[in-house]
Design a protein around this motif. Structure first.
Motif, PDB file in Angstrom:
ATOM      1  N   ALA A   1       0.835  -1.202   0.000  1.00 46.95           N
ATOM      2  CA  ALA A   1       0.000   0.000   0.000  1.00 46.95           C
ATOM      3  C   ALA A   1       0.868   1.249   0.000  1.00 46.95           C
ATOM      4  CB  ALA A   1      -0.930  -0.009   1.212  1.00 46.95           C
ATOM      5  N   GLU A   2       1.967   1.233   0.749  1.00 43.63           N
ATOM      6  CA  GLU A   2       2.857   2.397   0.791  1.00 43.63           C
ATOM      7  C   GLU A   2       3.475   2.664  -0.565  1.00 43.63           C
ATOM      8  OE1 GLU A   2       7.199   2.828   2.423  1.00 43.63           O
ATOM      9  OE2 GLU A   2       5.827   3.123   4.115  1.00 43.63           O
ATOM     10  N   LEU A   3       3.947   1.598  -1.227  1.00 36.82           N
ATOM     11  CA  LEU A   3       4.552   1.788  -2.546  1.00 36.82           C
ATOM     12  C   LEU A   3       3.514   2.266  -3.556  1.00 36.82           C
ATOM     13  CD1 LEU A   3       6.992   1.642  -4.379  1.00 36.82           C
ATOM     14  CD2 LEU A   3       6.499  -0.787  -4.759  1.00 36.82           C
ATOM     15  N   ALA A   4       2.291   1.711  -3.487  1.00 38.18           N
ATOM     16  CA  ALA A   4       1.229   2.153  -4.396  1.00 38.18           C
ATOM     17  C   ALA A   4       0.927   3.630  -4.181  1.00 38.18           C
ATOM     18  CB  ALA A   4      -0.029   1.311  -4.186  1.00 38.18           C
ATOM     19  N   CYS A   5       0.871   4.059  -2.924  1.00 36.37           N
ATOM     20  CA  CYS A   5       0.601   5.468  -2.633  1.00 36.37           C
ATOM     21  C   CYS A   5       1.756   6.343  -3.102  1.00 36.37           C
ATOM     22  CB  CYS A   5       0.347   5.654  -1.141  1.00 36.37           C
ATOM     23  SG  CYS A   5      -0.308   7.283  -0.722  1.00 36.37           S
ATOM     24  N   HIS A   6       2.978   5.877  -2.899  1.00 33.66           N
ATOM     25  CA  HIS A   6       4.140   6.639  -3.357  1.00 33.66           C
ATOM     26  C   HIS A   6       4.079   6.828  -4.871  1.00 33.66           C
ATOM     27  CE1 HIS A   6       8.257   8.125  -3.511  1.00 33.66           C
ATOM     28  NE2 HIS A   6       8.466   7.287  -4.510  1.00 33.66           N
ATOM     29  N   GLU A   7       3.769   5.771  -5.605  1.00 32.42           N
ATOM     30  CA  GLU A   7       3.710   5.878  -7.065  1.00 32.42           C
ATOM     31  C   GLU A   7       2.534   6.748  -7.506  1.00 32.42           C
ATOM     32  OE1 GLU A   7       4.066   2.272  -9.236  1.00 32.42           O
ATOM     33  OE2 GLU A   7       5.935   1.686  -8.268  1.00 32.42           O
TER      34      GLU A   7
ATOM     35  N   LEU B   1      -6.008   8.431 -14.516  1.00 30.15           N
ATOM     36  CA  LEU B   1      -5.994   7.378 -15.525  1.00 30.15           C
ATOM     37  C   LEU B   1      -6.353   6.039 -14.884  1.00 30.15           C
ATOM     38  CD1 LEU B   1      -2.592   8.330 -17.203  1.00 30.15           C
ATOM     39  CD2 LEU B   1      -4.876   8.805 -18.135  1.00 30.15           C
ATOM     40  N   ASP B   2      -6.626   5.040 -15.715  1.00 29.63           N
ATOM     41  CA  ASP B   2      -6.983   3.713 -15.185  1.00 29.63           C
ATOM     42  C   ASP B   2      -5.907   3.176 -14.249  1.00 29.63           C
ATOM     43  OD1 ASP B   2      -9.394   3.635 -16.476  1.00 29.63           O
ATOM     44  OD2 ASP B   2      -8.702   2.385 -18.150  1.00 29.63           O
ATOM     45  N   ASP B   3      -4.639   3.278 -14.649  1.00 32.05           N
ATOM     46  CA  ASP B   3      -3.552   2.773 -13.810  1.00 32.05           C
ATOM     47  C   ASP B   3      -3.485   3.525 -12.485  1.00 32.05           C
ATOM     48  OD1 ASP B   3      -2.872   0.930 -15.708  1.00 32.05           O
ATOM     49  OD2 ASP B   3      -1.143   2.033 -16.490  1.00 32.05           O
ATOM     50  N   GLU B   4      -3.806   4.805 -12.510  1.00 29.86           N
ATOM     51  CA  GLU B   4      -3.778   5.603 -11.286  1.00 29.86           C
ATOM     52  C   GLU B   4      -4.945   5.231 -10.370  1.00 29.86           C
ATOM     53  OE1 GLU B   4      -1.584   9.543 -13.166  1.00 29.86           O
ATOM     54  OE2 GLU B   4      -3.774   9.398 -13.206  1.00 29.86           O
ATOM     55  N   PHE B   5      -6.082   4.891 -10.942  1.00 27.22           N
ATOM     56  CA  PHE B   5      -7.192   4.406 -10.122  1.00 27.22           C
ATOM     57  C   PHE B   5      -6.807   3.104  -9.423  1.00 27.22           C
ATOM     58  CE2 PHE B   5     -10.239   7.185 -12.449  1.00 27.22           C
ATOM     59  CZ  PHE B   5     -10.920   7.680 -11.352  1.00 27.22           C
ATOM     60  N   ARG B   6      -6.074   2.240 -10.117  1.00 27.93           N
ATOM     61  CA  ARG B   6      -5.641   0.985  -9.487  1.00 27.93           C
ATOM     62  C   ARG B   6      -4.682   1.260  -8.326  1.00 27.93           C
ATOM     63  NH1 ARG B   6      -6.497  -1.094 -14.807  1.00 27.93           N
ATOM     64  NH2 ARG B   6      -4.487  -0.372 -15.589  1.00 27.93           N
ATOM     65  N   LEU B   7      -3.801   2.221  -8.514  1.00 29.51           N
ATOM     66  CA  LEU B   7      -2.906   2.606  -7.414  1.00 29.51           C
ATOM     67  C   LEU B   7      -3.694   3.195  -6.258  1.00 29.51           C
ATOM     68  CD1 LEU B   7       0.011   4.266  -9.438  1.00 29.51           C
ATOM     69  CD2 LEU B   7       0.109   2.083  -8.209  1.00 29.51           C
ATOM     70  N   LEU B   8      -4.651   4.048  -6.569  1.00 32.62           N
ATOM     71  CA  LEU B   8      -5.497   4.662  -5.548  1.00 32.62           C
ATOM     72  C   LEU B   8      -6.212   3.600  -4.734  1.00 32.62           C
ATOM     73  CD1 LEU B   8      -6.674   7.558  -4.659  1.00 32.62           C
ATOM     74  CD2 LEU B   8      -8.630   6.932  -6.085  1.00 32.62           C
ATOM     75  N   ASP B   9      -6.775   2.632  -5.418  1.00 34.11           N
ATOM     76  CA  ASP B   9      -7.511   1.559  -4.739  1.00 34.11           C
ATOM     77  C   ASP B   9      -6.579   0.729  -3.871  1.00 34.11           C
ATOM     78  OD1 ASP B   9     -10.246   0.128  -4.722  1.00 34.11           O
ATOM     79  OD2 ASP B   9      -8.841  -1.507  -5.100  1.00 34.11           O
TER      80      ASP B   9
END
Length: 217
Positions: free
Chosen positions: A5-11, A56-64
């Protein structure tokens, strides 16, 4: 789950560079470095809605992946606008800022500090810097110029971001701009443009060319 989750939020925050105002972005990164994902899960979706920033779609996946496990409101997440392409990068970048003497002295001081901190450090690759200006100045007479740091790293991305933001604030940058790029991260246009117009300040212990990701050799 916590590290993922931390890495996803960082990205996700990386992808918002140049789109989310600096005064908000650096604070969100500071919260992430302190482990405050629960707080970010409440505040970041509201900020995206208030600032009318789409994803973007990829950013929504990171957000989730980043925020849903920490209590983000599903209704708020689904209300964020969807993007099909990124807007034009709102900034231009230059390796040097020769017509801004005060900023150059700040940059020199920062370069010395960064070299002392990061040269030869494990998990750190290249440490680069560039000067950023608005692509379309407001016309109010003052052009805001910021020093942007670009660092490649193999681990500890959020913590390193927080550390370097504190260094920038210590030399007078109220809203620091620090981009710590993980290995394998595919840079968006903002980071590609910034890297192409950057200068190398120092190199850590990580081979800077072992995992090239849109960098400058």
């Amino acid at each position: 789950m916590g590290e993922a989750a931390e890495l996803a939020c960082h990205e996700l925050l990386l992808s918002l560079a140049g789109r989310l105002p600096d005064r908000q972005l650096w604070r969100f990164r500071d919260w992430l470095a302190a482990g405050a994902l629960s707080e970010l899960s409440h505040v970041l979706p509201l900020t995206l809605l208030r600032e009318r920033i789409g994803l973007l779609d990829d950013e929504f996946r990171l957000l989730d992946a980043a925020l849903r496990p920490h209590g983000a409101d599903v209704g708020l997440l689904s209300s964020i606008r969807e993007l099909y392409e990124l807007p034009e990068v709102g900034y231009v970048f230059h390796e040097h800022d020769s017509d801004n003497v005060g900023r150059n002295s700040l940059g020199d001081q920062l370069a010395v500090l960064l070299a002392a901190l990061l040269r030869g450090r494990p998990s750190v690759g290249e440490v680069r810097a560039t000067w950023r200006r608005p692509r379309h100045p407001s016309g109010r007479g003052v052009v805001e110029v910021r020093r942007v740091l670009l660092v490649t790293a193999t681990a500890g991305h959020a913590a390193l971001t927080g550390e370097l933001q504190r260094v920038q604030r210590a030399v007078g940058e109220s809203d620091p701009c620090v981009e710590v790029l993980p290995v394998g991260y595919v840079p968006l246009p903002y980071h590609r443009a910034a890297t192409a117009a950057s200068e190398l300040l120092c190199v850590g212990a990580e081979d800077p060319y072992a995992h090239l990701v849109g960098g400058v050799r």
